[in-house]
Structures are given as C-alpha cells and as structure tokens.
Enzyme design. Structure first.
Site, PDB file in Angstrom:
ATOM      1  CE  LYS A  48      -0.377   0.084   5.047  1.00 40.34           C
ATOM      2  NZ  LYS A  48      -1.287   0.131   6.215  1.00 40.34           N
ATOM      3  CE1 TYR A 268      12.399  32.262   2.998  1.00 41.03           C
ATOM      4  CE2 TYR A 268      12.193  29.878   3.280  1.00 41.03           C
ATOM      5  CZ  TYR A 268      12.116  31.010   2.476  1.00 41.03           C
ATOM      6  OH  TYR A 268      11.766  30.890   1.158  1.00 41.03           O
TER       7      TYR A 268
END
Length: 378
Positions: A48, A268
């Site tokens: 999956k 940042y």
C-alpha cells in the site's frame, strides 16, 4: 482496460538530475526470505501507499519472486494498478467504496468486510467472489464488533450458500504487534480464534486466517494463522532485530557552495547564525519532497565521508548543510539517508529527528523525486 497513471511521473529536470531515491530490489527479496526462513506461514506483502513510497509494482514483483504468495493494499486503485501491471497472485484490498466494488471484482481482487451492510453490498455485486471477514479484536479501527460477529458470520454463510460470495479469509489487526512480551497480541489471538470457531460453527470454511504484521510475525506464536502480513519489514524497517536490509537510499548533490563569515545567518529568519567562518552547501530537496521541516537543526547528511549538519530552516525545495572547513565543490554527492553501513544517516534517524516513525519518512518522499531501481546482492 484500466488506465493507470504512475505516481512517479517524469520529474522536473532540476531535481531529476540531482536527487533520486534508489531502491535495491535485492533487499526486498532478502527481507521476504528472512521472514520465510523464520516461519512456516505464507507471506502477504503489503504494498500500500505505493509500496511505502518505494514503488508498488517493482516491489510487488520482487516480493513475489522471493516467495510472497499474496499482496495487500489499502485502496482499490492500488489493487487495480497491480493487476494492470500483470501481477496475478491473490490481492486483498480493505478500503473501497460501493462504486469501486465492480472494478475490483472484474480483476479478481479479494475485499475485506466488517459489517453486514458491507457484506450485502458485496453480495449484490456479481463480479466480486472472495471476501475476508474482519473481526475487531482490540485495535478498534475497522472490523466487526464482537457482539455483531455471529450475525455477520451467519449472514456470510447464507450468501455463501447462495453462491453470492466465498469467505476465503478471516482476519484482524494487532494493536501492539511490536511489543516483545506479546501480552496484548496473545489476547487478540485468542479473540480471533474464538471468532474463527464461531464462523466455522456458522458453516464457513475460510482457507486463510491472518493477524500478524511484520513484528507480530516474530513476537506472536500463532501456528493456526497460516498467513502473515509483511509491511514494514518488507522495506527493511526492523522492529524486532531480524537483520533486515533497508531497501531505499535517498541521494542528492550539492548545487551551490559558499563561504560565510562568523555572525552571518542562514535560511529563513536566520535561526542559525555561524559562530565561525565556515563553508555551506545547498542541497536541492525540501519539505515539498518529504524532508521533514521539523528536523532542521538536528539532522545531518553524508558527504565526502563525513556527516554534515543541516543548518537553518528546511525550505520547500532545499536545505543548507555546514561543511565546516572541508573542501567541497558543487556536484559533490550527498546521501540523505541509507542503510547506515558507511556511516550515513538512516531513515530511522530522520524519523527520530522528526519525532515520527520510518514509515512516514519513506511514504513522504514525494513525486518530484524519481525512483531508480537496482539489484544488489540477490
């Protein structure tokens, strides 16, 4: 005909030429063989989430080659993709809607059933033949509540007598499969055994009973469960010390290198400020590609035979590493994670830095990162 779009579309040239997830299919085979060598059970390979981010179809093929006799997926489209790729072994899917049932039946996919209402929908879909009744033994997620189990099994026996369905399996999920003492797992096993007994009393004769996941397959002694579901262990997530081999390594290259002075900030808001003159390198992969943003300031990568710390905020498309006084050039290879054998970080370490589990690290590697498949030692 089913038109299946690959999750791994050709990536933008920038990241495609610089970053890739390399999947060693021989590790997938070795991990399956490790489990098969430790137990007499058949193996269902769980592919999956696009094979935990490794690529469902290549992983499924390798697993079947190594002896897996079943495949397991969560969603219907995952099962359809496997069938479209030519895989013919039995497949179990456990999450689907009414509109998807006909498609699953058309390609001979087994479906999980937890309620009488679900069973009625399946029985009214002529193309669906095989079902696995799921009993909730304690995970309290999907599965039939114990006080409704007799009704479900009797209804299933009724539909089976009419030829509408065949109950091929009975199953459940462990809640504490990685617990070494297996106390809760043994309780769940006893509940499942009771459920199987009631199903047989109703007239059902399931050919497979399954409960254990990768860790539970080792910690839980359940000879009457003839099938084990191997998910995490298939990819080398080793929760019980079996010596499994991680199948994926995430590679990139430095794209820019520069010197900065003491007192200069990086990324940042300058959450990192250099306390010395140093060399920094830019790695062109970021949180949009699955690098956990919260790992900034803790993580490291492997470059030129040393670990280089990740500094400053991890951005959407890139992050910065501190190379110190090492001589590095643009194009230098970077291992973000691997199996750890050369000293590089592992996916488990990245999971620890991010406060999560390796499963999420692997599944989070995004579609901009191309997958490349190789064969190591078979």
């Amino acid at each position: 005909m089913y038109l299946v779009q690959s999750r791994h579309r050709p990536a933008a040239r920038g990241i495609a030429g610089l970053t890739e997830a390399v999947v060693d299919l021989s590790a997938i085979r070795a991990n399956i063989r490790t489990f098969r060598g430790r137990m007499p059970h058949d193996v269902l390979a769980v592919v999956k989430a696009d094979g935990f981010g490794h690529g469902a179809v290549p992983v499924a093929r390798a697993a079947v080659e190594a002896g897996a006799t079943w495949l397991g997926v969560a969603h219907a489209d995952e099962a359809l993709r496997l069938r479209a790729a030519g895989l013919t072994v039995p497949i179990l899917a456990w999450l689907y809607d009414a509109a998807e049932l006909m498609l699953l039946g058309d390609v001979d996919v087994d479906v999980s059933v937890s309620t009488v209402a679900e069973l009625q929908r399946v029985a009214s879909t002529p193309s669906v033949q095989f079902v696995h009744l799921k009993l909730d033994t304690g995970l309290h997620r999907a599965g039939c509540a114990p006080d409704q189990w007799i009704e479900l099994t009797r209804t299933a026996a009724h539909y089976e007598a009419l030829g509408a369905v065949t109950v091929r399996g009975i199953w459940s999920h462990l809640s504490h499969g990685d617990s070494v003492d297996a106390v809760r797992s043994r309780r769940q096993l006893q509940l499942l055994r009771t459920g199987v007994g009631l199903a047989r009393r109703a007239g059902l004769r399931p050919s497979v009973v399954h409960l254990a996941n990768s860790a539970g397959a080792i910690t839980l002694d359940a000879p009457d469960c003839g099938l084990v579901r191997i998910g995490a262990g298939l990819y080398g997530i080793d929760e019980v010390g079996l010596g499994l081999r991680p199948a994926m390594r995430l590679m990139s290259k430095l794209t820019q290198v520069r010197r900065i002075r003491a007192g200069e900030g990086v990324s940042y808001r300058h959450e990192f400020v250099a306390d010395r003159d140093t060399t920094i390198g830019l790695v062109p992969i970021g949180y949009a590609d699955g690098i956990p943003r919260v790992a900034g300031g803790q993580a490291s990568v492997w470059c030129h035979g040393v670990r280089m710390p990740v500094i400053g905020r991890i951005a959407m498309d890139q992050f910065i590493v501190d190379a110190g006084d090492h001589t590095v050039e643009p194009g230098a290879p970077v291992t973000i994670f691997g199996d750890g054998s050369a000293g590089e970080p592992t996916a488990a370490e990245w999971a620890s830095w991010a406060g999560t589990i390796p499963h999420e690290i692997y599944c989070g590697i995004g579609s901009r990162v191309p997958r490349r498949y190789e064969e190591g030692n078979r």
